[in-house]
Write a protein that holds these residues in place. Structure first.
Motif, PDB file in Angstrom:
ATOM      1  N   PHE A 278       0.863  -1.177   0.000  1.00 22.43           N
ATOM      2  CA  PHE A 278       0.000   0.000   0.000  1.00 22.43           C
ATOM      3  C   PHE A 278       0.904   1.232   0.000  1.00 22.43           C
ATOM      4  O   PHE A 278       1.992   1.205   0.561  1.00 22.43           O
ATOM      5  CB  PHE A 278      -0.896  -0.011   1.241  1.00 22.43           C
ATOM      6  N   PRO A 279       0.478   2.325  -0.652  1.00 25.92           N
ATOM      7  CA  PRO A 279       1.376   3.478  -0.795  1.00 25.92           C
ATOM      8  C   PRO A 279       1.701   4.212   0.502  1.00 25.92           C
ATOM      9  O   PRO A 279       2.652   4.999   0.534  1.00 25.92           O
ATOM     10  CB  PRO A 279       0.629   4.393  -1.770  1.00 25.92           C
ATOM     11  N   VAL A 280       0.916   3.990   1.559  1.00 22.58           N
ATOM     12  CA  VAL A 280       1.178   4.675   2.827  1.00 22.58           C
ATOM     13  C   VAL A 280       1.181   3.664   3.966  1.00 22.58           C
ATOM     14  O   VAL A 280       0.779   2.514   3.810  1.00 22.58           O
ATOM     15  CB  VAL A 280       0.118   5.765   3.111  1.00 22.58           C
ATOM     16  N   ASN A 281       1.638   4.101   5.132  1.00 30.53           N
ATOM     17  CA  ASN A 281       1.611   3.254   6.324  1.00 30.53           C
ATOM     18  C   ASN A 281       0.168   3.047   6.773  1.00 30.53           C
ATOM     19  O   ASN A 281      -0.690   3.921   6.587  1.00 30.53           O
ATOM     20  CB  ASN A 281       2.398   3.916   7.457  1.00 30.53           C
ATOM     21  N   GLN A 282      -0.094   1.901   7.406  1.00 36.36           N
ATOM     22  CA  GLN A 282      -1.444   1.605   7.868  1.00 36.36           C
ATOM     23  C   GLN A 282      -1.428   0.983   9.264  1.00 36.36           C
ATOM     24  O   GLN A 282      -0.477   0.287   9.643  1.00 36.36           O
ATOM     25  CB  GLN A 282      -2.143   0.640   6.912  1.00 36.36           C
ATOM     26  N   VAL A 283      -2.511   1.242   9.986  1.00 36.54           N
ATOM     27  CA  VAL A 283      -2.785   0.547  11.238  1.00 36.54           C
ATOM     28  C   VAL A 283      -4.146  -0.110  11.083  1.00 36.54           C
ATOM     29  O   VAL A 283      -5.122   0.539  10.700  1.00 36.54           O
ATOM     30  CB  VAL A 283      -2.793   1.511  12.444  1.00 36.54           C
ATOM     31  N   PHE A 284      -4.225  -1.412  11.362  1.00 37.92           N
ATOM     32  CA  PHE A 284      -5.475  -2.165  11.286  1.00 37.92           C
ATOM     33  C   PHE A 284      -5.908  -2.546  12.691  1.00 37.92           C
ATOM     34  O   PHE A 284      -5.080  -2.945  13.521  1.00 37.92           O
ATOM     35  CB  PHE A 284      -5.304  -3.425  10.441  1.00 37.92           C
ATOM     36  N   LEU A 285      -7.224  -2.453  12.961  1.00 40.74           N
ATOM     37  CA  LEU A 285      -7.763  -2.782  14.279  1.00 40.74           C
ATOM     38  C   LEU A 285      -8.951  -3.728  14.104  1.00 40.74           C
ATOM     39  O   LEU A 285      -9.921  -3.398  13.411  1.00 40.74           O
ATOM     40  CB  LEU A 285      -8.216  -1.523  15.022  1.00 40.74           C
ATOM     41  N   THR A 286      -8.894  -4.898  14.725  1.00 40.40           N
ATOM     42  CA  THR A 286      -9.979  -5.872  14.620  1.00 40.40           C
ATOM     43  C   THR A 286     -10.992  -5.659  15.736  1.00 40.40           C
ATOM     44  O   THR A 286     -10.659  -5.820  16.915  1.00 40.40           O
ATOM     45  CB  THR A 286      -9.442  -7.310  14.675  1.00 40.40           C
ATOM     46  N   LYS A 287     -12.219  -5.296  15.357  1.00 35.24           N
ATOM     47  CA  LYS A 287     -13.290  -5.134  16.341  1.00 35.24           C
ATOM     48  C   LYS A 287     -13.962  -6.462  16.649  1.00 35.24           C
ATOM     49  O   LYS A 287     -14.386  -6.725  17.769  1.00 35.24           O
ATOM     50  CB  LYS A 287     -14.346  -4.157  15.826  1.00 35.24           C
ATOM     51  N   LYS A 288     -14.085  -7.308  15.615  1.00 34.60           N
ATOM     52  CA  LYS A 288     -14.808  -8.565  15.778  1.00 34.60           C
ATOM     53  C   LYS A 288     -14.330  -9.548  14.726  1.00 34.60           C
ATOM     54  O   LYS A 288     -13.994  -9.169  13.611  1.00 34.60           O
ATOM     55  CB  LYS A 288     -16.314  -8.324  15.629  1.00 34.60           C
ATOM     56  N   GLY A 289     -14.320 -10.834  15.084  1.00 31.55           N
ATOM     57  CA  GLY A 289     -13.931 -11.856  14.127  1.00 31.55           C
ATOM     58  C   GLY A 289     -12.423 -12.080  14.111  1.00 31.55           C
ATOM     59  O   GLY A 289     -11.678 -11.535  14.926  1.00 31.55           O
ATOM     60  N   THR A 290     -11.980 -12.866  13.139  1.00 34.53           N
ATOM     61  CA  THR A 290     -10.567 -13.212  13.029  1.00 34.53           C
ATOM     62  C   THR A 290     -10.154 -13.212  11.561  1.00 34.53           C
ATOM     63  O   THR A 290     -10.907 -13.640  10.693  1.00 34.53           O
ATOM     64  CB  THR A 290     -10.292 -14.611  13.628  1.00 34.53           C
ATOM     65  N   GLY A 291      -8.961 -12.725  11.304  1.00 38.53           N
ATOM     66  CA  GLY A 291      -8.439 -12.719   9.944  1.00 38.53           C
ATOM     67  C   GLY A 291      -6.943 -12.965   9.944  1.00 38.53           C
ATOM     68  O   GLY A 291      -6.299 -13.008  11.000  1.00 38.53           O
ATOM     69  N   VAL A 292      -6.410 -13.151   8.748  1.00 36.23           N
ATOM     70  CA  VAL A 292      -4.980 -13.423   8.586  1.00 36.23           C
ATOM     71  C   VAL A 292      -4.373 -12.431   7.613  1.00 36.23           C
ATOM     72  O   VAL A 292      -4.943 -12.151   6.556  1.00 36.23           O
ATOM     73  CB  VAL A 292      -4.740 -14.859   8.078  1.00 36.23           C
ATOM     74  N   PHE A 293      -3.225 -11.889   7.982  1.00 32.57           N
ATOM     75  CA  PHE A 293      -2.405 -11.095   7.082  1.00 32.57           C
ATOM     76  C   PHE A 293      -1.214 -11.962   6.673  1.00 32.57           C
ATOM     77  O   PHE A 293      -0.479 -12.458   7.535  1.00 32.57           O
ATOM     78  CB  PHE A 293      -1.894  -9.822   7.752  1.00 32.57           C
TER      79      PHE A 293
ATOM     80  N   LEU B 165       0.402 -13.420   9.967  1.00 30.22           N
ATOM     81  CA  LEU B 165       0.014 -12.845  11.246  1.00 30.22           C
ATOM     82  C   LEU B 165      -1.495 -12.988  11.395  1.00 30.22           C
ATOM     83  O   LEU B 165      -2.242 -12.650  10.484  1.00 30.22           O
ATOM     84  CB  LEU B 165       0.406 -11.367  11.324  1.00 30.22           C
ATOM     85  N   GLU B 166      -1.925 -13.487  12.520  1.00 29.80           N
ATOM     86  CA  GLU B 166      -3.357 -13.674  12.773  1.00 29.80           C
ATOM     87  C   GLU B 166      -3.887 -12.540  13.640  1.00 29.80           C
ATOM     88  O   GLU B 166      -3.313 -12.206  14.672  1.00 29.80           O
ATOM     89  CB  GLU B 166      -3.594 -15.019  13.456  1.00 29.80           C
ATOM     90  N   LEU B 167      -4.999 -11.939  13.209  1.00 31.88           N
ATOM     91  CA  LEU B 167      -5.619 -10.844  13.954  1.00 31.88           C
ATOM     92  C   LEU B 167      -6.956 -11.294  14.520  1.00 31.88           C
ATOM     93  O   LEU B 167      -7.886 -11.584  13.776  1.00 31.88           O
ATOM     94  CB  LEU B 167      -5.832  -9.626  13.042  1.00 31.88           C
ATOM     95  N   LYS B 168      -7.036 -11.332  15.844  1.00 36.29           N
ATOM     96  CA  LYS B 168      -8.282 -11.643  16.530  1.00 36.29           C
ATOM     97  C   LYS B 168      -8.896 -10.351  17.071  1.00 36.29           C
ATOM     98  O   LYS B 168      -8.299  -9.280  16.978  1.00 36.29           O
ATOM     99  CB  LYS B 168      -8.011 -12.625  17.672  1.00 36.29           C
ATOM    100  N   ALA B 169     -10.089 -10.457  17.620  1.00 37.99           N
ATOM    101  CA  ALA B 169     -10.758  -9.274  18.177  1.00 37.99           C
ATOM    102  C   ALA B 169      -9.863  -8.615  19.223  1.00 37.99           C
ATOM    103  O   ALA B 169      -9.326  -9.284  20.111  1.00 37.99           O
ATOM    104  CB  ALA B 169     -12.093  -9.673  18.802  1.00 37.99           C
ATOM    105  N   GLY B 170      -9.669  -7.307  19.101  1.00 36.57           N
ATOM    106  CA  GLY B 170      -8.825  -6.565  20.026  1.00 36.57           C
ATOM    107  C   GLY B 170      -7.379  -6.455  19.594  1.00 36.57           C
ATOM    108  O   GLY B 170      -6.599  -5.765  20.248  1.00 36.57           O
ATOM    109  N   HIS B 171      -7.024  -7.119  18.504  1.00 41.58           N
ATOM    110  CA  HIS B 171      -5.648  -7.032  18.009  1.00 41.58           C
ATOM    111  C   HIS B 171      -5.463  -5.839  17.083  1.00 41.58           C
ATOM    112  O   HIS B 171      -6.399  -5.422  16.389  1.00 41.58           O
ATOM    113  CB  HIS B 171      -5.269  -8.304  17.248  1.00 41.58           C
ATOM    114  N   VAL B 172      -4.247  -5.315  17.070  1.00 38.85           N
ATOM    115  CA  VAL B 172      -3.894  -4.176  16.229  1.00 38.85           C
ATOM    116  C   VAL B 172      -2.649  -4.557  15.428  1.00 38.85           C
ATOM    117  O   VAL B 172      -1.714  -5.154  15.964  1.00 38.85           O
ATOM    118  CB  VAL B 172      -3.602  -2.923  17.082  1.00 38.85           C
ATOM    119  N   LEU B 173      -2.640  -4.207  14.148  1.00 40.11           N
ATOM    120  CA  LEU B 173      -1.486  -4.474  13.294  1.00 40.11           C
ATOM    121  C   LEU B 173      -0.969  -3.171  12.703  1.00 40.11           C
ATOM    122  O   LEU B 173      -1.735  -2.393  12.138  1.00 40.11           O
ATOM    123  CB  LEU B 173      -1.870  -5.422  12.143  1.00 40.11           C
TER     124      LEU B 173
END
Length: 276
Positions: A37-52, A60-68
């Motif tokens: 992505f052209p700029v820096n990013q911060v991702f915040l998981t409110k609900k559910g689970t995903g993988v980067f 990297l696995e992101l669960k609810a409450g995780h920040v990347l």
């Protein structure tokens, strides 16, 4: 909280160390960014689970409450891990002082964090979103101040997270397949024979394709073309002076085949797509 691309046109961001680029949250679906992505990013998981999946590094696995925290230009893809919606918030930002700021507060590398109070951190996201939505005369400066406060708060609320490291492919049962995926992202512009890739992975071509499709939902050849066409879209937008044959060459594709395949996928030729 609908996504907002906060692209200021007033020229007020000159000399401002931090500027907001985009912000919002959504039920995230599969996303592939082969050139980052052209700029820096911060991702915040409110609900559910995903993988980067960070190409060349791991997952990297992101669960609810995780920040990347994800720096600009890092090739990656991400997707929900469960059937339930993956509610993912995001903040994109840039500026003259981004790199030293992130380095000084220890957020320069891809990193998953848990925080002591996710709701407190999320309130900063909502405040930033309101600033971007109103886009008043002093929005750029206000967003810069709030963004810096958000990053400091993130660092302050960080807790030790045993899952924050990138999962090593060496401990995966499909280590060789993941290595092939990294190879596709690094050498998509070269002639790649699927038989050679399957041999490199240690499988027969049929077994290689079967495992690959099970892991990624595409055959290796379809995955390679997906990388090439997403790179083509990026180049058509970002390199307006490049001719179509130059883009085809950059992708490792013959020009006429590239044009036909592009039209089949997007309904228009690359030239028409660029014009739109």
């Amino acid at each position: 909280m609908l996504p907002i691309h906060f692209l200021n046109t007033r020229g007020e961001n000159k000399g401002i160390p931090l500027t907001l680029y985009s912000i919002g949250w959504e039920h995230q679906v599969y996303m592939n960014r082969p050139v980052g992505f052209p700029v820096n990013q911060v991702f915040l998981t409110k609900k559910g689970t995903g993988v980067f999946r960070i190409f060349g590094l791991g997952e990297l696995e992101l669960k609810a409450g995780h920040v990347l925290v994800l720096p600009a230009g890092v090739a990656h893809e991400y997707f929900p891990l469960t059937k339930s919606p993956w509610q993912l918030g995001f903040i994109g930002f840039e500026g003259n002082s981004v790199n030293p700021i992130l380095e000084n507060i220890g957020l320069k590398q891809p990193k998953v964090m848990t925080v002591k109070s996710f709701s407190s951190l999320w309130s900063y996201v909502e405040k930033l979103w309101q600033i971007a939505k109103k886009n008043e005369n002093d929005a750029v400066m206000n967003a810069s101040v709030s963004l810096y406060s958000f990053l400091l708060e993130l660092r302050k609320l960080e807790e030790t997270n045993s899952e924050s490291h990138i999962n090593s492919a060496e401990h995966s049962p499909h280590e060789n397949i993941r290595k092939i995926v990294n190879l596709l992202h690094e050498h998509y512009d070269e002639p790649l024979e699927m038989t050679s890739l399957s041999s490199l992975a240690g499988f027969t071509p049929q077994h290689f394709t079967r495992i690959f499709r099970k892991m990624y939902g595409l055959t290796p050849y379809q995955y390679l073309n997906k990388i090439r066409f997403e790179k083509a879209i990026f180049l058509l937008k970002e390199e307006p002076e490049w001719h179509v044959h130059e883009i085809a060459e950059r992708l490792g594709m013959e020009t006429n085949y590239f044009i036909r395949a592009f039209k089949k996928k997007y309904g228009v030729t690359p030239g028409v797509y660029r014009g739109k």
